[in-house]
Design an enzyme around this catalytic site. Structure first.
Site, PDB file in Angstrom:
ATOM      1  N   LYS A  54      49.319  48.374  37.617  1.00 36.29           N
ATOM      2  CA  LYS A  54      48.520  49.215  36.723  1.00 36.29           C
ATOM      3  C   LYS A  54      47.298  49.766  37.455  1.00 36.29           C
ATOM      4  O   LYS A  54      46.938  50.929  37.310  1.00 36.29           O
ATOM      5  CB  LYS A  54      48.102  48.401  35.481  1.00 36.29           C
ATOM      6  N   GLN A  98      45.437  41.155  30.497  1.00 37.80           N
ATOM      7  CA  GLN A  98      46.835  40.868  30.830  1.00 37.80           C
ATOM      8  C   GLN A  98      47.280  39.609  30.078  1.00 37.80           C
ATOM      9  O   GLN A  98      46.599  38.582  30.104  1.00 37.80           O
ATOM     10  CB  GLN A  98      46.983  40.665  32.348  1.00 37.80           C
ATOM     11  N   ASP A 121      45.223  49.336  25.310  1.00 35.79           N
ATOM     12  CA  ASP A 121      46.532  48.667  25.354  1.00 35.79           C
ATOM     13  C   ASP A 121      47.042  48.399  23.931  1.00 35.79           C
ATOM     14  O   ASP A 121      48.127  47.861  23.743  1.00 35.79           O
ATOM     15  CB  ASP A 121      46.393  47.349  26.135  1.00 35.79           C
TER      16      ASP A 121
END
Ligand code: NAP
Length: 290
Positions: A54, A98, A121
């Site tokens: 990413k 994450q 996200d």
């Protein structure tokens, strides 16, 4: 029947190129460089690889990438404090935690420490509610990417029966909500579902988000169905038995190269959206006082 493949790679590349152009324009016009902060807790190699991927994509798209790495023994309070700090930092526009995080951490509490305006996200309850209400807002990246892929391939959603296998808060549930917002008739299935193959056989669209390699078999599929394989298992294997599915379905996403690239592309797109929105609402210096 040999299915056509729904390739995410090219569409994702277009989305990233577009995000890069918008990031460049924002920087030229306002001096703001979009910045995504990634937060990794612990040293799980797969998670570290995902974060690195990413970050690399960000850099290629002219998005600054700030990396925060915390020890595996981090507590919920420490992680919440770090996420709150990033939420209050005006030079950070998007935050990605994450996941999964180590077991001692209350993951929901950590997600909720992310400012909804920086939740690129799509993991907060705020984003979840926006998806459930069909309102604008950040999408969970994988479900949002799936919808973009279905739209790009002109898959009719209105009135279609979509069966979603899996109900995780970041994938299965929001995927169903976004399909519902597009007027599909949605059936959720999960580990306690009885008679899963028979339910899948009634689906015009199947979204597999299970985390078990080759779980969905060709004989479960209605001929001509559209099959989205969101799974990613060791050895580049999806949740759908690819060879069997392509013999029955009309459209199938490959693994890799289907859903995966769309997830990252949407993350970058939403980071630029966040930077743009924050630059518009930032307090402008009063003339003569600056
Ligand atoms: P998860 O949190 O483990 O959820 C898995 C879901 O599958 C759960 O809802 C579970 O049901 C259901 N399930 C398990 N066994 C089942 C069975 N026998 N029959 C029907 N349903 C069953 O996983 P996730 O995070 O949603 O991820 C799912 C897959 O997508 C994984 O392969 C992951 O690697 C992949 N993924 C890909 C991307 C990408 O960018 N492409 C992003 C995220 C995840 P219960 O709720 O009843 O336990």
């Amino acid at each position: 029947m040999t299915a056509e493949l729904m390739i995410g790679t090219e569409l994702a590349a277009e989305m990233v190129a577009n995000a890069a152009t918008r990031a460049g324009r924002l920087r030229a016009e306002t001096g703001v460089q979009p910045c995504l902060a990634t937060v990794l807790v612990g040293d799980d190699p797969a998670s570290a690889t995902y974060v690195r991927m990413k970050q690399n994509r960000c850099r290629k798209a002219g998005i600054e990438s700030r990396s925060v790495v915390l020890p595996a023994a981090t507590t919920t309070a420490e992680l919440v404090a770090e996420l709150a700090k990033l939420s209050n930092d005006p030079s950070v526009h998007g935050i990605l935690l994450q996941h999964p995080v180590p077991g001692q951490i209350d993951e929901r509490a950590a997600f909720e420490a992310i400012d909804p305006g920086k939740d690129v996200d799509g993991v907060t309850m705020h984003a979840f509610a926006a998806m459930a209400f069909g309102e604008p807002g950040f999408r969970s990246c994988t479900p949002g990417g799936i919808l973009r892929l279905l739209q790009a391939y002109d898959v009719p959603l209105s009135g279609a029966h979509a069966v979603v296998i899996g109900r995780s808060p970041i994938l299965g549930k929001p995927a169903g909500m976004l399909l519902l917002a597009s007027d599909a008739t949605v059936t959720y299935t999960h580990s306690r579902t009885v008679g899963l193959p028979d339910i899948v056989r009634t689906a015009d669209i199947v979204v597999a988000a299970v985390g078990k390699p080759n779980f969905v078999r060709g004989e479960w599929l209605k001929p001509g169905a559209v099959v989205v394989d969101a799974g990613y298992n060791e050895g580049n294997v999806g949740d759908v038995h690819f060879a069997e599915a392509t013999a029955v379905a009309r459209l199938v996403t490959p693994v890799p190269g289907g859903v995966g690239p769309m997830t990252i592309a949407l993350l970058l797109e939403q980071t630029v959206d966040a930077a743009q929105a924050q630059s518009e609402t930032a307090v402008q210096p009063v003339a003569g006082l600056a």
